[in-house]
Structures are given as structure tokens and as C-alpha cells.
Design an enzyme around this catalytic site. Sequence first.
Site, PDB file in Angstrom:
ATOM      1  N   GLU A 328     -75.468  59.057 165.178  1.00 42.93           N
ATOM      2  CA  GLU A 328     -74.380  59.256 164.250  1.00 42.93           C
ATOM      3  C   GLU A 328     -72.989  59.291 165.052  1.00 42.93           C
ATOM      4  O   GLU A 328     -72.924  60.330 165.849  1.00 42.93           O
ATOM      5  CB  GLU A 328     -74.499  60.112 163.127  1.00 42.93           C
ATOM      6  CG  GLU A 328     -74.784  61.590 163.341  1.00 42.93           C
ATOM      7  CD  GLU A 328     -75.053  62.487 162.054  1.00 42.93           C
ATOM      8  OE1 GLU A 328     -75.415  61.693 161.050  1.00 42.93           O
ATOM      9  OE2 GLU A 328     -74.322  63.390 162.202  1.00 42.93           O
ATOM     10  N   CYS A 329     -71.927  58.702 164.928  1.00 49.58           N
ATOM     11  CA  CYS A 329     -70.677  58.672 165.656  1.00 49.58           C
ATOM     12  C   CYS A 329     -70.868  58.810 167.138  1.00 49.58           C
ATOM     13  O   CYS A 329     -71.005  58.051 167.844  1.00 49.58           O
ATOM     14  CB  CYS A 329     -69.917  59.893 165.090  1.00 49.58           C
ATOM     15  SG  CYS A 329     -68.031  59.918 165.106  1.00 49.58           S
ATOM     16  N   GLY A 330     -70.556  60.123 167.639  1.00 46.35           N
ATOM     17  CA  GLY A 330     -70.567  60.287 169.059  1.00 46.35           C
ATOM     18  C   GLY A 330     -71.961  59.978 169.785  1.00 46.35           C
ATOM     19  O   GLY A 330     -72.219  59.520 170.693  1.00 46.35           O
ATOM     20  N   SER A 420     -74.521  54.552 163.273  1.00 46.24           N
ATOM     21  CA  SER A 420     -73.290  54.359 162.347  1.00 46.24           C
ATOM     22  C   SER A 420     -72.347  55.597 163.047  1.00 46.24           C
ATOM     23  O   SER A 420     -72.491  56.798 163.300  1.00 46.24           O
ATOM     24  CB  SER A 420     -73.570  54.462 160.894  1.00 46.24           C
ATOM     25  OG  SER A 420     -72.492  54.217 160.080  1.00 46.24           O
TER      26      SER A 420
END
Length: 443
Positions: A328-330, A420
Site C-alpha cells: 500500500e502506497c509507499g 494500491s
Amino acid sequence: MSATQACPAIFISAPASGQGKTTITCGIARMLARKGMKIRVFKYGPDFIDPYWLQMASNHPVYQLDMWMTGSEYCKSRLYKAAQDADLILIEGAMGLYDGEPSAAELALHFKISILAVIDASSMAGTFGALAHGLKTYVEGLPWAGVLANRVATEGHALMLRSAIRDEDDWNGAVFRNADLEMPERHLGLVIADELEDGLQRIEAFADALENTELAKMNISAFSKWNVEFELPNELISIKPLLLGKTIAIARDKAFCFIYEANLEALRLLGAEIVFFSPMEDAQVPKCDALWLPGGYPELYTDALYGNVAMRKSIENLLNQDIPIWAECGGMMCLFQEIVSADGISHPMWGFLGGSVLMQQKLGGLGAQFFEFDEGILRGHTFHYSICKTDLPVKICASKKISSASSGEALYQLGPIKASYFHAWFSSNYEATASLFLAKNSL
């Protein structure tokens, strides 16, 4: 067990961001803890960074409260449990008192928690009183603890501010302007307390700055004027141990630090065993049945992450074994071929997903969102300063924003990878959460 548990509670809010809420909340927590009080602190909203400071100040885990993302029943349960242990509960707000949907004011009203408004008074005098009065009366029946003036210039300035307050009892004191009390910041917010050698010393200074306020003069019994009767939570839902016998390896270091404490608890409630590792420093991922790459600051540590060849090979081995990976993200950013900094410099990354991540000066995504999986709705949020450029053919679905009908973040899947920009709140849907860490699940 009683149906209610009484405990004083203060919701520390402000007219806007940047008023000094975190500094003041840390200072109050530390100052009162030094006087022997048991303090429990919460953060309102989906914030990963401020809780590091609040935890250091209170020496106790800090949990998020949010009337939408975590839900009112979760808030109720957390507050009741804290009230059983604490002499005082502090909640630090997000943005301004009436900002967001749902706002901090809505939680305060729902649980009857009194608002302490922190106002940056550095460029005002009489208007301070008008602003305080407006915050207090904008919504009828808002529980009110008063105001605290921050970044005050002089004793004379403090007297002007105090005289502007309509109700003398609303005055909780002044914190004087001091450059040493400012927290260092970067693009996603404050620098995390653990990264600073003098983090604890800064918090002690915050506490010292509050020693001349009205709050410093109060003992435990005096805080009872802000008592709240926290209700016994409803019976908790039954959680199926869908991850029983599964070991989940979680990246956790300076590059991967956006982890809700409550999410770790959710995984344990699902039956999972948790092991941590550092993609920056360790040679391999621990033996596991699934891997979680959470968010953080990979863009600040690209050389270390790319340079750890052994770790890259270890993750590649997991992919070859079809070990599920939730990024997720990073965590997702590291899986692409490169991260391009805002000044246009390309930094090679792990290359398990085709495409680039481009850092930028403006926000790429912000706000509460949710995914609709076969297992139901999984709530969360997004907050990032990069965009993803990829030709990946599969976008399973896109999250939805609660603020509009428009689409939110893409959810990519390639082999065992699901990735994501979306940060999930696991306890909003345990079955959907389990599906992120199980092989051959349907999303």
C-alpha cells in the site's frame, strides 16, 4: 462491570491546521504525566505520523479515532477501555474543528467530550476573542473546555488576548512564541519523532512551555469538570480466524513506517502471527505465508532500498513461490521500476511492477475512500504526493470517495501482488482484510 466508566476527557482542536495542536497535545500529555497522572492519548482522523509524537509523550500506544473510517462503535470501545485505565483522556484533532466529513466536532458532540481550542494568536489581539466565540457557538450544545493561546509574543500580548475572551473561565493560558517549540516538517507532515535524536527532549520542552498555563495548576480532581460517562461498548462481532496458522511478514523501518497499531491487532485477531523486518537493513524476508509492504517514505531512501540486492532477491523468491503480497502506497512505490524525484532524477527500484512513480509538489490523492470487494466494503484513506505511470493491463477495481461519486485509487494485481495507494483500515472488514493475505482469493 459497570455500564459506564467516568473519566475526564479533552478534545484538542483548532481553527485550522498549523495552529500547534500536536505540540500542545504532546506538551499537555508530558506535563501531566510528569505530575503522576495516567494519560491516554488518541488521534482523530487517519494520521500515521502524529501518533509517533503522542506515543513518545504519553509512553503509551496511540490509536486513531474516526467516526467514518474506524466507526463509532470502535471509537466507543477504545474510549471505554481507556477510561478504565486513565486519569485523563486526550484526543488530538485533525485540520480545523469543523473541517472534514465527519468533523472533529461531530465526535466531540457524539461522546460529549469538551473541546480545548488551540489558536495561533501570533498576529491577532481582539479578534482572538471573536474566533474563540465563533468556534464555541457555531454548533449549539458543543461541549467546551475553553481556549489556549499559542505563539504569544509577550506577557502584554497575553493580557490583550485574555481580555478579549467573553467568558473568563474559557481562558486556559498562553504558550509563548519559541522557535525551539516548532516541529520539523516535510511533504507528508511532521518528521517522525523516532527519527530525531532529540525527539524526547523536544517533548520535554513542550511540557515546560505549558507549566505557566491554567492547565498546569490543575490536579486530578480539578479535571473532573470535564468528566465523560463513557458507555460500555456493544457486544463485539465474532471474528473468524481466517488467518490462523499464517505468518505475515511486515516491513517496518524508516522507509515503511505508516502502520496503524489497530491494524496489527486486527491481524492477530484473525489468527495471524506477525514478524517484522527491515527492507533497508535485513538480507531477507523472514519465513512467511504473506507479505505486507505498508506506506512510508521510500522516496527518501531509494539508494538503500535498491542497493540491498539480497532483499530484492528474497522478495523475488517469494513472488516465484506465489506468496501473497499486499503493498500500500509507499510499499507499492517500491515495486515499480523507478521513483522519479520532483526534480526529475530517476532512482531505480525493485522492478516487480512495470512503470514509474513520479514525485510532485502537489497532492496526488487525499481523503477517505473505500473498496467494494466480494467480502464487502473495506474502508480506508489515501494521502500521497506522487502519481503512478504504468501500462499494467489489470486494474481490478478502483476505490470510491465518500466525498463524491468519482473514482479513487486503482488496485493493481500482478501474480500474487495486490497493490494500491489506498491505506486500509483492517477492522472495518475482517474478511476483506484476510483476502489481501490469502492466495487464490477473489477480490
